[in-house]
Design an enzyme around this catalytic site. Structure first.
Site, PDB file in Angstrom:
ATOM      1  N   SER A   1     -32.409 -12.134  27.928  1.00 39.37           N
ATOM      2  CA  SER A   1     -33.845 -12.307  28.124  1.00 39.37           C
ATOM      3  C   SER A   1     -34.654 -11.436  27.176  1.00 39.37           C
ATOM      4  O   SER A   1     -35.788 -11.774  26.828  1.00 39.37           O
ATOM      5  CB  SER A   1     -34.214 -11.968  29.574  1.00 39.37           C
ATOM      6  OG  SER A   1     -33.562 -12.834  30.478  1.00 39.37           O
TER       7      SER A   1
ATOM      8  N   ARG B   1     -46.205   2.369  30.239  1.00 37.82           N
ATOM      9  CA  ARG B   1     -46.550   2.944  28.947  1.00 37.82           C
ATOM     10  C   ARG B   1     -45.439   2.661  27.950  1.00 37.82           C
ATOM     11  O   ARG B   1     -44.288   2.519  28.319  1.00 37.82           O
ATOM     12  CB  ARG B   1     -46.723   4.464  29.058  1.00 37.82           C
ATOM     13  CG  ARG B   1     -47.898   4.916  29.917  1.00 37.82           C
ATOM     14  CD  ARG B   1     -48.058   6.429  29.809  1.00 37.82           C
ATOM     15  NE  ARG B   1     -46.856   7.131  30.240  1.00 37.82           N
ATOM     16  CZ  ARG B   1     -46.603   8.407  29.983  1.00 37.82           C
ATOM     17  NH1 ARG B   1     -47.438   9.112  29.262  1.00 37.82           N
ATOM     18  NH2 ARG B   1     -45.493   8.973  30.433  1.00 37.82           N
TER      19      ARG B   1
ATOM     20  N   ASP C   1     -40.848  -0.735  25.079  1.00 35.98           N
ATOM     21  CA  ASP C   1     -40.931  -0.611  26.535  1.00 35.98           C
ATOM     22  C   ASP C   1     -39.639  -0.080  27.129  1.00 35.98           C
ATOM     23  O   ASP C   1     -39.610   0.316  28.298  1.00 35.98           O
ATOM     24  CB  ASP C   1     -41.233  -1.977  27.158  1.00 35.98           C
ATOM     25  CG  ASP C   1     -42.692  -2.373  26.994  1.00 35.98           C
ATOM     26  OD1 ASP C   1     -43.468  -1.566  26.425  1.00 35.98           O
ATOM     27  OD2 ASP C   1     -43.058  -3.473  27.431  1.00 35.98           O
TER      28      ASP C   1
ATOM     29  N   ALA D   1     -27.190 -11.578  30.451  1.00 34.12           N
ATOM     30  CA  ALA D   1     -28.058 -11.179  31.563  1.00 34.12           C
ATOM     31  C   ALA D   1     -29.395 -10.675  31.013  1.00 34.12           C
ATOM     32  O   ALA D   1     -30.072 -11.381  30.271  1.00 34.12           O
ATOM     33  CB  ALA D   1     -27.343 -10.129  32.423  1.00 34.12           C
ATOM     34  N   TYR D   2     -29.768  -9.454  31.355  1.00 31.69           N
ATOM     35  CA  TYR D   2     -31.052  -8.879  30.922  1.00 31.69           C
ATOM     36  C   TYR D   2     -31.159  -8.883  29.399  1.00 31.69           C
ATOM     37  O   TYR D   2     -32.215  -9.187  28.829  1.00 31.69           O
ATOM     38  CB  TYR D   2     -31.137  -7.452  31.478  1.00 31.69           C
ATOM     39  CG  TYR D   2     -32.502  -6.791  31.444  1.00 31.69           C
ATOM     40  CD1 TYR D   2     -33.589  -7.373  30.802  1.00 31.69           C
ATOM     41  CD2 TYR D   2     -32.687  -5.564  32.086  1.00 31.69           C
ATOM     42  CE1 TYR D   2     -34.824  -6.743  30.788  1.00 31.69           C
ATOM     43  CE2 TYR D   2     -33.918  -4.930  32.075  1.00 31.69           C
ATOM     44  CZ  TYR D   2     -34.983  -5.519  31.423  1.00 31.69           C
ATOM     45  OH  TYR D   2     -36.206  -4.892  31.416  1.00 31.69           O
TER      46      TYR D   2
ATOM     47  N   ASP E   1     -24.961 -13.921  41.170  1.00 33.80           N
ATOM     48  CA  ASP E   1     -24.500 -12.904  40.236  1.00 33.80           C
ATOM     49  C   ASP E   1     -24.730 -11.487  40.763  1.00 33.80           C
ATOM     50  O   ASP E   1     -23.915 -10.589  40.527  1.00 33.80           O
ATOM     51  CB  ASP E   1     -25.208 -13.070  38.884  1.00 33.80           C
ATOM     52  CG  ASP E   1     -24.690 -14.279  38.116  1.00 33.80           C
ATOM     53  OD1 ASP E   1     -23.517 -14.650  38.315  1.00 33.80           O
ATOM     54  OD2 ASP E   1     -25.459 -14.854  37.321  1.00 33.80           O
ATOM     55  N   GLY E   2     -25.836 -11.272  41.480  1.00 35.29           N
ATOM     56  CA  GLY E   2     -26.091  -9.956  42.053  1.00 35.29           C
ATOM     57  C   GLY E   2     -25.023  -9.571  43.062  1.00 35.29           C
ATOM     58  O   GLY E   2     -24.603  -8.402  43.130  1.00 35.29           O
TER      59      GLY E   2
ATOM     60  N   ARG F   1     -22.516  -6.272  42.815  1.00 36.61           N
ATOM     61  CA  ARG F   1     -22.346  -5.281  43.890  1.00 36.61           C
ATOM     62  C   ARG F   1     -20.890  -5.196  44.325  1.00 36.61           C
ATOM     63  O   ARG F   1     -20.372  -4.112  44.588  1.00 36.61           O
ATOM     64  CB  ARG F   1     -23.259  -5.630  45.068  1.00 36.61           C
ATOM     65  CG  ARG F   1     -24.738  -5.406  44.790  1.00 36.61           C
ATOM     66  CD  ARG F   1     -25.571  -5.536  46.044  1.00 36.61           C
ATOM     67  NE  ARG F   1     -25.562  -6.894  46.571  1.00 36.61           N
ATOM     68  CZ  ARG F   1     -26.390  -7.854  46.183  1.00 36.61           C
ATOM     69  NH1 ARG F   1     -27.283  -7.608  45.222  1.00 36.61           N
ATOM     70  NH2 ARG F   1     -26.341  -9.059  46.724  1.00 36.61           N
TER      71      ARG F   1
END
Length: 284
Positions: A186, A151, A170, A182-183, A69-70, A74
């Site tokens: 998660s 932090r 976060d 994707a992200y 996937d990366g 790209r």
């Protein structure tokens, strides 16, 4: 018809897959090009044309990304603003965005007779202000603004100038439907079919009991303003590449991208079939 290869030889079996892909395309009467940096890997194939991917992205009918996937992400950056189609062949671990697996190369012949589907994938843009300079980056998956120093961050989110909320977390993700798996997945966001048009907002580890992912209409003009005390608290990344560090009271804007990307589906797999096949079982 012309096809350009964009291989990632750091992936296992990518080289053999790329060489086999060249042979199948050539046997199907499709012109093949590869970047000159791989000349040694294809020197025994006289039909291969060597040219930079920047050129191929403008002149080819289709670009075939070989890797995970990366690699596809790209590769997609070279196709922004073009009508060139994109097909991914998976030689990575998950390859959720890929249209073919490495053992399905015989299906490439379908490119010659138009027996395939096109899935249009929307993009999003992030506008970053750096003094008097305005920089615009385009993402196929997501734009993230997250803590760069472990932090917790304080930030405000606005939609069309109206305050959506003040958050402690976060970080935060703004995702396309393609990026929902994707992200954002998660981080606890919903799964969104890629043919839908929306911008998904998902908080990363929110310091709240009631924070939920939010879907915005694609034409919304979104803005995030960092309210964390001190400098350099939030790192801005576009599809995983760091582009900016925000300071207190600095902002970025998120909006729909100007161009969609055309993904090729050769074997008729639905989004839900791919989802179940690749995500509903443990990865080996």
């Amino acid at each position: 018809m012309k096809a350009a290869l964009y291989p990632n030889f750091q992936k296992k079996n990518a080289l053999s897959c790329a060489r086999d892909t060249c042979d199948v395309l050539n046997a199907s009467g499709i012109e093949v090009s590869v970047s000159g940096e791989f000349r040694e890997d294809f020197k025994d194939k006289p039909f291969v044309i060597f040219e930079d991917i920047e050129v191929s992205a403008q002149t080819a009918d289709i670009v075939i990304a070989i890797g995970g996937d990366g690699t596809i992400l790209r590769c997609a950056k070279f196709l922004m603003g073009t009508d060139t189609k994109l097909l991914g062949i998976n030689t990575g671990t998950l390859g959720f965005m890929a249209g073919l697996e490495a053992d399905q190369l015989d299906k490439l012949v379908l490119l010659t007779n138009g027996e395939y589907e096109i899935s249009k994938r929307m993009t999003i843009e992030v506008v970053i202000h750096d003094g008097d300079e305005e920089r615009v980056y385009t993402a196929l998956n997501e734009v993230s603004a997250r803590s760069g120093s472990f932090r917790i961050c304080d930030f405000d989110v606005f939609s069309d100038g109206y305050l959506v909320g003040r958050y402690r977390a976060d970080g935060i993700l703004f995702s396309t439907p393609s990026g929902s798996t994707a992200y954002a997945l998660s981080a606890g966001g919903p799964i969104v079919e890629p043919d839908l048009e929306c911008i998904e907002m998902t908080l990363i580890c929110p310091h709240s009991l009631f924070s939920r992912a939010t879907l915005f209409a694609p034409d919304r003009q979104l803005r995030i303003t960092d309210r964390t005390k001190g400098d350099g608290s939030m790192v801005i990344s576009v599809d995983g590449e760091v582009n900016k560090i925000l300071g207190e009271n600095e902002s970025i804007e998120i909006r729909r991208g100007k161009n969609d990307l055309n993904f090729v589906n050769l074997i008729g797999n639905s989004f839900h079939e791919s989802l179940c096949r690749k995500m509903c079982k443990p990865l080996k």
